[in-house]
Design a protein around this motif. Structure first.
Motif, PDB file in Angstrom:
ATOM      1  N   TYR A   1      67.575 -25.122  22.844  1.00  0.00           N
ATOM      2  CA  TYR A   1      66.775 -25.725  23.908  1.00  0.00           C
ATOM      3  C   TYR A   1      67.741 -26.292  24.933  1.00  0.00           C
ATOM      4  CZ  TYR A   1      62.984 -25.634  20.477  1.00  0.00           C
ATOM      5  OH  TYR A   1      62.068 -25.246  19.555  1.00  0.00           O
ATOM      6  N   MET A   2      67.496 -25.995  26.196  1.00  0.00           N
ATOM      7  CA  MET A   2      68.324 -26.592  27.246  1.00  0.00           C
ATOM      8  C   MET A   2      67.575 -26.549  28.568  1.00  0.00           C
ATOM      9  SD  MET A   2      71.258 -23.687  27.531  1.00  0.00           S
ATOM     10  CE  MET A   2      71.129 -22.526  26.212  1.00  0.00           C
ATOM     11  N   PRO A   3      67.963 -27.444  29.495  1.00  0.00           N
ATOM     12  CA  PRO A   3      67.319 -27.420  30.813  1.00  0.00           C
ATOM     13  C   PRO A   3      67.708 -26.137  31.550  1.00  0.00           C
ATOM     14  CG  PRO A   3      68.593 -29.453  30.504  1.00  0.00           C
ATOM     15  CD  PRO A   3      68.953 -28.528  29.385  1.00  0.00           C
ATOM     16  N   PRO A   4      66.877 -25.672  32.512  1.00  0.00           N
ATOM     17  CA  PRO A   4      67.163 -24.435  33.229  1.00  0.00           C
ATOM     18  C   PRO A   4      68.530 -24.455  33.923  1.00  0.00           C
ATOM     19  CG  PRO A   4      65.028 -25.347  33.912  1.00  0.00           C
ATOM     20  CD  PRO A   4      65.579 -26.258  32.867  1.00  0.00           C
TER      21      PRO A   4
ATOM     22  N   VAL B   1      71.278 -25.964  33.006  1.00  0.00           N
ATOM     23  CA  VAL B   1      72.345 -25.750  32.029  1.00  0.00           C
ATOM     24  C   VAL B   1      72.413 -24.273  31.649  1.00  0.00           C
ATOM     25  CG1 VAL B   1      73.194 -26.358  29.740  1.00  0.00           C
ATOM     26  CG2 VAL B   1      72.115 -28.101  31.159  1.00  0.00           C
ATOM     27  N   ALA B   2      71.222 -23.683  31.457  1.00  0.00           N
ATOM     28  CA  ALA B   2      71.167 -22.263  31.094  1.00  0.00           C
ATOM     29  C   ALA B   2      71.764 -21.417  32.207  1.00  0.00           C
ATOM     30  CB  ALA B   2      69.719 -21.857  30.830  1.00  0.00           C
TER      31      ALA B   2
ATOM     32  N   LEU C   1      59.878 -20.099  34.265  1.00  0.00           N
ATOM     33  CA  LEU C   1      60.180 -21.467  34.703  1.00  0.00           C
ATOM     34  C   LEU C   1      58.972 -22.081  35.373  1.00  0.00           C
ATOM     35  CD1 LEU C   1      63.776 -21.121  36.179  1.00  0.00           C
ATOM     36  CD2 LEU C   1      63.079 -21.965  33.947  1.00  0.00           C
TER      37      LEU C   1
ATOM     38  N   PRO D   1      62.453 -29.661  31.632  1.00  0.00           N
ATOM     39  CA  PRO D   1      61.782 -28.545  30.964  1.00  0.00           C
ATOM     40  C   PRO D   1      62.792 -27.603  30.333  1.00  0.00           C
ATOM     41  CG  PRO D   1      61.724 -28.238  33.337  1.00  0.00           C
ATOM     42  CD  PRO D   1      62.321 -29.589  33.095  1.00  0.00           C
ATOM     43  N   ASP D   2      62.328 -26.797  29.390  1.00  0.00           N
ATOM     44  CA  ASP D   2      63.226 -25.860  28.694  1.00  0.00           C
ATOM     45  C   ASP D   2      63.426 -24.610  29.545  1.00  0.00           C
ATOM     46  OD1 ASP D   2      64.705 -24.838  26.391  1.00  0.00           O
ATOM     47  OD2 ASP D   2      63.047 -23.443  26.189  1.00  0.00           O
ATOM     48  N   PHE D   3      64.609 -23.973  29.397  1.00  0.00           N
ATOM     49  CA  PHE D   3      64.924 -22.815  30.259  1.00  0.00           C
ATOM     50  C   PHE D   3      64.062 -21.603  29.942  1.00  0.00           C
ATOM     51  CE2 PHE D   3      67.829 -19.903  27.767  1.00  0.00           C
ATOM     52  CZ  PHE D   3      67.664 -20.545  26.550  1.00  0.00           C
TER      53      PHE D   3
ATOM     54  N   MET E   1      67.529 -33.555  25.991  1.00  0.00           N
ATOM     55  CA  MET E   1      66.278 -33.384  25.247  1.00  0.00           C
ATOM     56  C   MET E   1      66.402 -33.960  23.847  1.00  0.00           C
ATOM     57  SD  MET E   1      66.142 -29.442  26.184  1.00  0.00           S
ATOM     58  CE  MET E   1      65.215 -28.773  27.545  1.00  0.00           C
TER      59      MET E   1
END
Lengths: 150, 245
Positions: free
Chosen positions: A128-131, A133-134, A149, B46-48, B201
């Motif tokens: 799980y990661m924020p967009p 970071v991805a 998204l 939010p998650d990617f 998170m």
């Protein structure tokens, strides 16, 4: 410790250990049934039955998704990086279904070794990661991910 | 050490001690739940891949974690009850069972709600989900078994045996995603090594897990106090406590 209590302690420990061993043996004997799906390597090796419904699990091969222009039909390849199996499915795919992502398809193998799926489930990983970071990790966001998204 | 254990077994002492504990635990639990929920649901990014739908993790994971840990509390109380025949251990075991059942139900229901948009199915008979369902039935089994006996000492003994035998399920639930091919993904939280969840998170998730532990302790203590009041409704110490009414 009082001898009676010591005896009870031994009994309680034995009870836990023996029941664990018993259930462990049952789980070991049933391990093939506890597995939710067959990896493609097992299907290619002929370990999966061809006369009934099975589940196939693995990663969707990059660039293998082919969608029909007029129907809901989709074909794609599922791999475990040892072998690959083709899947044909007609229906609505889950949102997280994408190339390079995990998938579990349920259906029957036809004569040509293609899985004719009646259900396709997306299997996501534990990351799980924020967009942002991805995006930083990838250098870019794949189009399939961008659609997901908010 | 032994004096503390003997004190714990004394109903009047435990009643007073748990009263103080509840007074502190109640505001702490509410504060943790509020901060954790606001942080997780509004502040965390939010998650990617899953967007906002992953936010159900802040209920799903804490409920599941504490449901597993709570089972050990119940089984350990059962062992103490079998070996030392302490009444307070019976009460602890009996108080933990319904709370654990509710937490397991929350984990199962939120898992189903989460499964629909991410996996594409409400329910899949994979190892993790099925073993979690067995945990739910084990908790319910302890509750039902206790009620089935007229003699409560015999009831406690039967429940202790059931909950001890059921402990084998806990490592199975925990390791099911590693031992077998399952749809449920492996653990994101790791005891050793780096977690597979971004720290922005992770912190609200850890806070929510702590909040659920407090909530479990609080509800079990309240359950035990209610049980004590009922069991000692004729006792002089309780009448004194109630203001000699």
């Amino acid at each position: 410790m009082h001898p009676i209590r010591k005896q009870r302690l031994v009994l309680v420990s034995l009870m836990v250990v023996l029941s664990s061993v018993a259930i462990g043996l049952v789980a070991f004997a049933l391990r093939d049934n506890i597995n939710l799906f067959y990896p493609p390597a097992d299907v290619i090796a002929g370990k999966a039955p061809t006369d009934r419904t099975i589940r196939l699990g693995g990663m969707v091969v990059e660039g293998s998704i082919e969608r029909s222009e007029t129907e809901l039909d989709t074909t794609f390849w599922v791999t475990d990086y040892e072998a690959s199996v083709a899947v044909r499915y007609s229906g609505i795919l889950p949102d997280l279904f994408a190339e390079g992502e995990g998938v579990v398809a349920e259906g029957m193998l036809d004569g040509a070794g293609t899985l004719v799926a009646t259900q396709v489930l997306a299997k996501h990983d534990e990351n799980y990661m924020p967009p942002e970071v991805a995006a930083a990790l990838e250098g870019k966001i794949a189009p399939a991910d961008r659609a997901a998204l908010p | 050490m032994w004096t503390i254990i003997h004190k714990m077994g004394s109903p009047p002492w435990f009643f007073r001690f748990s009263g103080t504990l509840v007074r502190w635990l109640l505001p702490i639990t509410i504060a943790l739940l509020l901060v954790g929920a606001v942080w997780g649901l509004l502040v965390a990014p939010p998650d990617f891949r899953q967007g906002n739908s992953y936010r159900i993790i802040y209920i799903h994971v804490p409920a599941a974690v504490v449901a597993l840990a709570g089972y050990y509390v119940m089984a350990l109380a059962g062992a103490v009850s079998l070996i030392w025949r302490i009444k307070m251990a019976d009460i602890t075991m009996r108080a933990a069972a319904p709370v654990g059942a509710v937490l397991t139900a929350i984990a199962l229901v939120t898992g189903a709600i989460w499964g629909k948009p991410t996996w594409g199915a409400w329910w899949v008979w994979d190892a993790r989900i099925t073993s979690m369902l067995i945990l739910f039935f084990l908790y319910l089994g302890v509750v039902a078994l206790f009620e089935a006996y007229e003699n409560k000492t015999a009831a406690a003994r039967a429940c202790a045996v059931l909950s001890l035998v059921g402990t084998v399920n806990i490592p199975i639930i925990y390791k099911s995603v590693d031992w077998w091919y399952s749809l449920h993904q492996p653990a994101s939280l790791k005891l050793t090594g780096e977690s597979a969840i971004d720290s922005s998170m992770l912190y609200p998730l850890l806070l929510m897990i702590l909040a659920f532990y407090c909530l479990f302790a609080l509800t079990v203590l309240l359950n035990m106090r209610a049980e004590l009041v009922w069991a000692h409704r004729e006792s002089s110490w309780l009448k004194q406590l109630a203001g000699g009414a």
